[in-house]
Structure formats: C-alpha cells, structure tokens
Design an enzyme around this catalytic site. Structure first.
Site, PDB file in Angstrom:
ATOM      1  N   SER A  29       0.832  -1.210   0.000  1.00  0.00           N
ATOM      2  CA  SER A  29       0.000   0.000   0.000  1.00  0.00           C
ATOM      3  C   SER A  29       0.864   1.257   0.000  1.00  0.00           C
ATOM      4  O   SER A  29       2.015   1.245   0.439  1.00  0.00           O
ATOM      5  CB  SER A  29      -0.903   0.037   1.236  1.00  0.00           C
ATOM      6  OG  SER A  29      -1.737  -1.100   1.279  1.00  0.00           O
TER       7      SER A  29
HETATM    8  N1  SAH Z   1      -1.071  -4.811   4.073  1.00  0.00           N
HETATM    9  C1  SAH Z   1      -0.356  -5.109   2.848  1.00  0.00           C
HETATM   10  C2  SAH Z   1      -1.161  -4.698   1.626  1.00  0.00           C
HETATM   11  C3  SAH Z   1      -1.310  -5.854   0.704  1.00  0.00           C
HETATM   12  S1  SAH Z   1      -2.459  -5.720  -0.603  1.00  0.00           S
HETATM   13  C4  SAH Z   1       1.032  -4.525   2.848  1.00  0.00           C
HETATM   14  O1  SAH Z   1       1.375  -3.782   3.766  1.00  0.00           O
HETATM   15  O2  SAH Z   1       1.822  -4.829   1.941  1.00  0.00           O
HETATM   16  C5  SAH Z   1      -3.785  -6.717   0.022  1.00  0.00           C
HETATM   17  C6  SAH Z   1      -3.488  -8.154   0.356  1.00  0.00           C
HETATM   18  O3  SAH Z   1      -4.718  -8.765   0.758  1.00  0.00           O
HETATM   19  C7  SAH Z   1      -2.981  -9.000  -0.807  1.00  0.00           C
HETATM   20  O4  SAH Z   1      -1.753  -9.585  -0.448  1.00  0.00           O
HETATM   21  C8  SAH Z   1      -4.065 -10.059  -1.011  1.00  0.00           C
HETATM   22  O5  SAH Z   1      -3.569 -11.317  -1.415  1.00  0.00           O
HETATM   23  C9  SAH Z   1      -4.696 -10.109   0.364  1.00  0.00           C
HETATM   24  N2  SAH Z   1      -6.072 -10.639   0.402  1.00  0.00           N
HETATM   25  C10 SAH Z   1      -7.078 -10.454  -0.478  1.00  0.00           C
HETATM   26  N3  SAH Z   1      -8.198 -11.095  -0.070  1.00  0.00           N
HETATM   27  C11 SAH Z   1      -7.885 -11.703   1.110  1.00  0.00           C
HETATM   28  C12 SAH Z   1      -8.607 -12.535   2.021  1.00  0.00           C
HETATM   29  N4  SAH Z   1      -9.876 -12.880   1.800  1.00  0.00           N
HETATM   30  N5  SAH Z   1      -7.966 -12.972   3.127  1.00  0.00           N
HETATM   31  C13 SAH Z   1      -6.666 -12.643   3.377  1.00  0.00           C
HETATM   32  N6  SAH Z   1      -5.933 -11.884   2.541  1.00  0.00           N
HETATM   33  C14 SAH Z   1      -6.531 -11.408   1.425  1.00  0.00           C
END
Ligand code: SAH
Length: 221
Positions: free
Chosen positions: A69
């Site tokens: 993000s």
């Molecule tokens: N907090 C992260 C942002 C990652 S983007 C950071 O600091 O880098 C969002 C993430 O959510 C992705 O890795 C995606 O695979 C995950 N995601 C999407 N749907 C999900 C679900 N149902 N349960 C767990 N993770 C999920």
C-alpha cells in the site's frame, strides 16, 4: 529491530525522513504513527532492482498480482485505528508485511492473515529475518477472521471489501474499531465503532483504491 543482512544506511534513513515529512504535510499527525513510519525500512519490502521506489509515496507491485500500500494510506488507516500500546490487532491482507510492521512499531500485538501462499511464505521469512517474531502470521481467508484468537481490540482490512465482513465485527470487543475500505473500483474508507454487541457507529473517510479482498478459500501458488 535486530540487525539483518539487509542494510538500512543513512541515505535510506534520510529518504525515509523526507517521506515521513511529506506524509505529515498531507495531514497525518499521530506521533506514534509517524514514529513507526520513521522506523520501518520500507526498502526491505522491495526487490533489490526497485529500491529507488521504496521512498516515494506510491503503492508498488510486490508479486502475485498484489501491491504494498501507499505509505500515506498505511499512515491514514493506522491513524483511524486509534491504537493504544499493547492492543491486539487483526490485519486482513498481510501482503508484503509492511503494514504489519508499522502496527507492531506503533505498539500493537499483531495477528495478520494472507490468502496467497506465496506471499505468506515470503513475508514470514522476511519478518523473521527482520526480528519481528512477535507478529503472528496466518495463511487463510480473512473473511473468516481468527475466531480462536478473538476478541480483538482493532481489526484492519487492507484489501477492498465488497461489503462489511460480519464475522470481523463479531470478533471485535465492545469498544473496538474495524477499519475497512468498502467498494469495487473505488472504495470508501469506513470505520465501524462497536459500542456494544448490538450497537455500532459507522463513519466514512474518503476514497481510496485497494486490490480486491477475495472471498474464497486460501490459494497456494
Ligand atoms: N497490508 C499489505 C497490503 C497488501 S495488498 C502490505 O502492507 O503490503 C492486500 C493483500 O490482501 C494482498 O496480499 C491479497 O492477497 C490479500 N487478500 C485479499 N483477499 C484476502 C482474504 N480474503 N484474506 C486474506 N488476505 C486477502
């Protein structure tokens, strides 16, 4: 943080300091959040060929179709949690692990779930190398939360939820806060304050863009 084989040089620290000041200028003022951003070396979460992008206030691809993000968004969501030191926080969407480290540096006991096995594996190794053993990582479906570890003081969703996940509200203690971006193409940053088991207060905080929160069983890659 333990020293690791990755290096955090004065140059990186200088770039990070500039980034934190620019985020402050965009309206983030919580000292614990700013101090956490100042501490966590964001370039550790990037492949070595993309290090120059680590201190721009931009999201960036981290593989498996996902993104780390934007730092401003991380700061904004963390501020909305109104963290108190020692609180239990559940994060949905571990991704690179950067947000989880920010939460830990801001004093939270972090539990984080990721549904993509390749990211879960990669991030588990990175956080262990960085010395963040106290962040608990789980491979699974965030829509289900972590009932065995509930209740949580705060829940943070870092993917775009198509609706407000009921089970996550259930796993909050009364007095707790859920922060979740809700919507398809564009999301509204939404907070739910759980006043009691039957009373809630909803607030909206502007538009953001996240990768989708996917509702099916956790997938390996
Ligand atoms: N907090 C992260 C942002 C990652 S983007 C950071 O600091 O880098 C969002 C993430 O959510 C992705 O890795 C995606 O695979 C995950 N995601 C999407 N749907 C999900 C679900 N149902 N349960 C767990 N993770 C999920």
């Amino acid at each position: 943080m333990k020293p690791s084989k990755r290096q955090d040089t004065y140059r990186h620290q200088g770039l990070r300091n500039q980034l934190v000041r620019s985020i402050q200028q965009k309206g983030i003022s919580d000292p614990a959040v700013l101090a956490a951003l100042e501490k966590v070396p964001r370039h550790f979460f990037f492949d070595s060929s993309f290090l120059e992008y680590a201190y721009e206030d931009q999201p960036f691809p981290i593989g498996a179709g996902q993104t780390i993000s934007q730092p401003y968004t991380v700061a904004f969501q963390t501020t909305l949690l109104k963290l108190v030191k020692g609180e239990k926080v559940l994060e949905i969407g571990t991704g690179s692990g950067y947000q989880a480290c920010i939460l830990a540096e801001a004093g939270a006991k972090v539990f984080s779930i990721e549904r993509q096995k390749s990211l879960y594996d990669k991030t588990r190794i990175l956080l262990a190398e960085m010395g963040y053993q106290r962040i608990k990582l789980f491979y699974g479906d965030g829509f289900k939360g972590l009932p065995t570890f509930a209740p949580f003081d705060k829940v943070l969703v870092t993917a775009a939820a198509p609706y407000i996940p009921e089970l996550l509200i259930k796993q909050l203690r009364p007095g707790g806060i859920l922060v979740v971006p809700v919507g398809d193409e564009v999301q509204i940053m939404t907070t739910i304050h759980k006043i009691s088991d039957t009373e809630f207060r909803k607030e909206e905080h502007g538009h953001f863009r996240f990768v989708p929160m996917l509702e099916d069983k956790a997938k390996g890659h």
